[in-house]
Design a protein around this motif. Structure first.
Motif, PDB file in Angstrom:
ATOM      1  N   GLY A  19      32.796  73.115  38.171  1.00 10.33           N
ATOM      2  CA  GLY A  19      33.420  71.866  38.590  1.00 10.33           C
ATOM      3  C   GLY A  19      34.054  71.120  37.435  1.00 10.33           C
ATOM      4  N   GLU A  20      33.461  71.215  36.244  1.00 10.47           N
ATOM      5  CA  GLU A  20      34.028  70.547  35.073  1.00 10.47           C
ATOM      6  C   GLU A  20      35.218  71.332  34.495  1.00 10.47           C
ATOM      7  N   GLU A  21      35.085  72.663  34.459  1.00 12.22           N
ATOM      8  CA  GLU A  21      36.127  73.490  33.841  1.00 12.22           C
ATOM      9  C   GLU A  21      37.249  73.853  34.820  1.00 12.22           C
ATOM     10  N   LEU A  22      36.896  73.946  36.113  1.00  7.67           N
ATOM     11  CA  LEU A  22      37.829  74.449  37.134  1.00  7.67           C
ATOM     12  C   LEU A  22      38.485  75.750  36.678  1.00  7.67           C
ATOM     13  N   HIS A  23      37.612  76.590  36.128  1.00  9.47           N
ATOM     14  CA  HIS A  23      38.072  77.896  35.615  1.00  9.47           C
ATOM     15  C   HIS A  23      36.836  78.797  35.489  1.00  9.47           C
ATOM     16  N   PHE A  24      36.829  79.905  36.179  1.00 10.51           N
ATOM     17  CA  PHE A  24      35.667  80.792  36.192  1.00 10.51           C
ATOM     18  C   PHE A  24      35.450  81.436  34.828  1.00 10.51           C
ATOM     19  N   GLY A  25      36.543  81.833  34.171  1.00 18.63           N
ATOM     20  CA  GLY A  25      36.402  82.494  32.871  1.00 18.63           C
ATOM     21  C   GLY A  25      35.818  81.574  31.826  1.00 18.63           C
ATOM     22  N   ARG A  26      36.338  80.353  31.709  1.00 15.51           N
ATOM     23  CA  ARG A  26      35.818  79.400  30.720  1.00 15.51           C
ATOM     24  C   ARG A  26      34.374  79.011  31.051  1.00 15.51           C
ATOM     25  N   SER A  27      34.078  78.892  32.323  1.00 15.93           N
ATOM     26  CA  SER A  27      32.696  78.561  32.723  1.00 15.93           C
ATOM     27  C   SER A  27      31.737  79.661  32.300  1.00 15.93           C
ATOM     28  N   ALA A  28      32.139  80.919  32.516  1.00 18.15           N
ATOM     29  CA  ALA A  28      31.290  82.049  32.126  1.00 18.15           C
ATOM     30  C   ALA A  28      31.075  82.066  30.623  1.00 18.15           C
ATOM     31  N   GLU A  29      32.127  81.813  29.871  1.00 16.59           N
ATOM     32  CA  GLU A  29      32.016  81.802  28.406  1.00 16.59           C
ATOM     33  C   GLU A  29      31.100  80.679  27.937  1.00 16.59           C
ATOM     34  N   ARG A  30      31.251  79.541  28.530  1.00 17.86           N
ATOM     35  CA  ARG A  30      30.422  78.384  28.142  1.00 17.86           C
ATOM     36  C   ARG A  30      28.946  78.605  28.444  1.00 17.86           C
ATOM     37  N   LEU A  31      28.662  79.286  29.537  1.00 11.98           N
ATOM     38  CA  LEU A  31      27.264  79.517  29.942  1.00 11.98           C
ATOM     39  C   LEU A  31      26.700  80.834  29.421  1.00 11.98           C
ATOM     40  N   HIS A  32      27.523  81.612  28.742  1.00 15.45           N
ATOM     41  CA  HIS A  32      27.101  82.902  28.198  1.00 15.45           C
ATOM     42  C   HIS A  32      26.631  83.856  29.297  1.00 15.45           C
ATOM     43  N   VAL A  33      27.416  83.888  30.376  1.00 15.17           N
ATOM     44  CA  VAL A  33      27.146  84.825  31.473  1.00 15.17           C
ATOM     45  C   VAL A  33      28.473  85.512  31.818  1.00 15.17           C
ATOM     46  N   SER A  34      28.403  86.474  32.714  1.00 13.37           N
ATOM     47  CA  SER A  34      29.618  87.191  33.113  1.00 13.37           C
ATOM     48  C   SER A  34      30.397  86.401  34.163  1.00 13.37           C
ATOM     49  N   VAL A  35      31.704  86.677  34.251  1.00  9.65           N
ATOM     50  CA  VAL A  35      32.528  86.056  35.285  1.00  9.65           C
ATOM     51  C   VAL A  35      32.032  86.467  36.665  1.00  9.65           C
ATOM     52  N   ALA A  36      31.574  87.724  36.762  1.00  8.17           N
ATOM     53  CA  ALA A  36      31.063  88.215  38.043  1.00  8.17           C
ATOM     54  C   ALA A  36      29.854  87.392  38.505  1.00  8.17           C
ATOM     55  N   MET A  37      28.978  86.987  37.562  1.00  9.35           N
ATOM     56  CA  MET A  37      27.812  86.179  37.940  1.00  9.35           C
ATOM     57  C   MET A  37      28.254  84.796  38.407  1.00  9.35           C
ATOM     58  N   VAL A  38      29.249  84.221  37.736  1.00  4.36           N
ATOM     59  CA  VAL A  38      29.742  82.913  38.157  1.00  4.36           C
ATOM     60  C   VAL A  38      30.293  83.002  39.575  1.00  4.36           C
ATOM     61  N   SER A  39      31.109  84.005  39.831  1.00  2.89           N
ATOM     62  CA  SER A  39      31.709  84.164  41.151  1.00  2.89           C
ATOM     63  C   SER A  39      30.646  84.402  42.210  1.00  2.89           C
ATOM     64  N   LYS A  40      29.684  85.257  41.904  1.00  2.29           N
ATOM     65  CA  LYS A  40      28.617  85.570  42.857  1.00  2.29           C
ATOM     66  C   LYS A  40      27.787  84.326  43.174  1.00  2.29           C
ATOM     67  N   THR A  41      27.504  83.515  42.143  1.00  6.45           N
ATOM     68  CA  THR A  41      26.697  82.307  42.339  1.00  6.45           C
ATOM     69  C   THR A  41      27.438  81.300  43.214  1.00  6.45           C
ATOM     70  N   VAL A  42      28.731  81.109  42.978  1.00  3.66           N
ATOM     71  CA  VAL A  42      29.506  80.174  43.785  1.00  3.66           C
ATOM     72  C   VAL A  42      29.523  80.627  45.240  1.00  3.66           C
ATOM     73  N   GLN A  43      29.697  81.925  45.461  1.00  5.51           N
ATOM     74  CA  GLN A  43      29.691  82.443  46.825  1.00  5.51           C
ATOM     75  C   GLN A  43      28.345  82.202  47.501  1.00  5.51           C
ATOM     76  N   LYS A  44      27.260  82.382  46.761  1.00  5.78           N
ATOM     77  CA  LYS A  44      25.929  82.160  47.329  1.00  5.78           C
ATOM     78  C   LYS A  44      25.751  80.693  47.716  1.00  5.78           C
ATOM     79  N   LEU A  45      26.194  79.787  46.867  1.00  3.02           N
ATOM     80  CA  LEU A  45      26.086  78.362  47.173  1.00  3.02           C
ATOM     81  C   LEU A  45      26.925  78.003  48.397  1.00  3.02           C
ATOM     82  N   GLU A  46      28.084  78.584  48.508  1.00  5.25           N
ATOM     83  CA  GLU A  46      28.935  78.305  49.661  1.00  5.25           C
ATOM     84  C   GLU A  46      28.292  78.786  50.949  1.00  5.25           C
TER      85      GLU A  46
END
Length: 350
Positions: A19-46
């Protein structure tokens, strides 16, 4: 950590970061996780919410109305949770703040104040608040969250009888025991009394807490048996208790008492130190006290007689193990430091 049995803490962190970055790649880099995990987590929350949280294209990520509302509601609440934990950690690990110290009697209050002064020279942000405990309270003020640490002697609360969950600091100082008797008592004219003689006299006993039946479990008591300091008799360590058993006759100087050496079948109770002195001075019983009492609690109706063969009073700090923190340890270190610099800590003037 699961929140409400639905959302994991890590999932909240990922959602807020996207929500702060509005970018999956930058969010993954900031959290030290993969882009795939970010995408999967957002889908689960939805799926959990039942609605899309973000509009995603190959070029941009934007909030949906539901996503924006959730972000605005969740971010400040989540920050409050993080801040609360940060404050708790700072309080537990730091020394600044308030420490409530319990004590018994005038001399020990002065000792606590001197230890507190030494602590403040080391940690100016630490404030000591004093609380005078009753003799009959035992460890109850610790359990009732009235105090954080208690200065106590081994007769009132022997370390060997502390229930699990208590911690004890090192022995700070020792004192010889004396017997407090009425100034009219025959023992008042003696230079000393043997410990083995005391079974002939009525020894006062601390009163159990109000509304508490003897032998029942309560804060400050071990399950199934009274903890000394609330017990039905004065408790001496190393098996000496039987020599101070109450229910024995006091001397015949007291009106209405049985002759010396014969059991009276009762024992007088007290709830506070002042009650004890009044009872002793009035001839209603005798009571063992530490030697400093003959200086700090001197009064015309009470005499003090050294007790031969009795174990010494040993003073130390005790606290609940679950409440252990840097303030408690810093105060214990200050108390030890004061004793190291003053061989007679109860009479030192500085």
């Amino acid at each position: 950590m699961t929140i409400g049995g639905v959302v994991e803490r890590r999932e909240i962190e990922i959602f807020l970061t996207v929500g702060e970055e509005l970018h999956f790649g930058r969010s993954a880099e900031r959290l030290h996780v993969s882009v795939a995990m970010v995408s999967k987590t957002v889908q689960k929350l939805e799926r959990s919410v039942g609605a899309a949280l973000f509009e995603r294209t190959s070029r941009r990520v934007a909030f949906t109305a539901t996503g924006r509302r959730l972000f605005d509601d969740l971010k400040p609440a989540y920050q409050e949770v993080l801040d609360a934990f940060a404050r708790a950690v700072a309080s537990g690990r730091g020394v600044d703040g308030v420490l409530r110290v319990g004590f018994l009697g005038t001399a020990t209050a002065q000792f606590v104040m001197r230890a507190a002064e030494l602590l403040r020279t080391r940690h100016p942000g630490c404030e000591i608040r004093l609380h005078e405990s009753r003799f009959a309270d035992g460890t109850a003020p610790l359990h009732d969250d009235v105090i954080d640490v208690l200065l106590i002697d081994n007769f009132a609360v022997p370390v060997s009888t502390l229930a699990p969950g208590h911690s004890a600091g090192p022995m700070l100082f020792r004192e010889a025991p004396m017997l407090a008797v009425s100034a009219r008592h025959p023992l008042a004219r003696r230079d000393a009394v043997e410990m083995t003689e005391l079974a002939r006299y009525e020894v006062l006993r601390p009163r159990a807490p109000s509304g508490q039946a003897e032998g029942t479990s309560a804060p400050g008591r071990a399950a199934g048996r009274p903890v000394p300091g609330q017990a039905a008799r004065w408790a001496a360590p190393e098996g000496a208790e039987r020599l101070f058993a109450p229910g024995q006759a006091d001397s015949s100087f007291a009106p209405g008492r049985a002759p010396e050496g014969r059991g009276s079948g009762r024992s007088t109770e007290f709830g506070s130190i002042q009650e004890m002195w009044a009872l002793v001075g009035g001839g209603h019983g005798v009571f063992p006290v530490p030697s400093h009492a003959s200086v700090y609690d001197a009064r015309p109706d009470v005499a003090f007689v050294p007790i031969k063969g009795a174990p010494a009073y040993e003073w130390r700090l005790i606290w609940l193990s679950a409440a252990d923190n840097n303030r408690v340890r810093a105060f214990s270190e200050a108390a030890c430091g004061y004793v190291a610099a003053h061989p007679d800590p109860l009479t030192a003037t500085a």
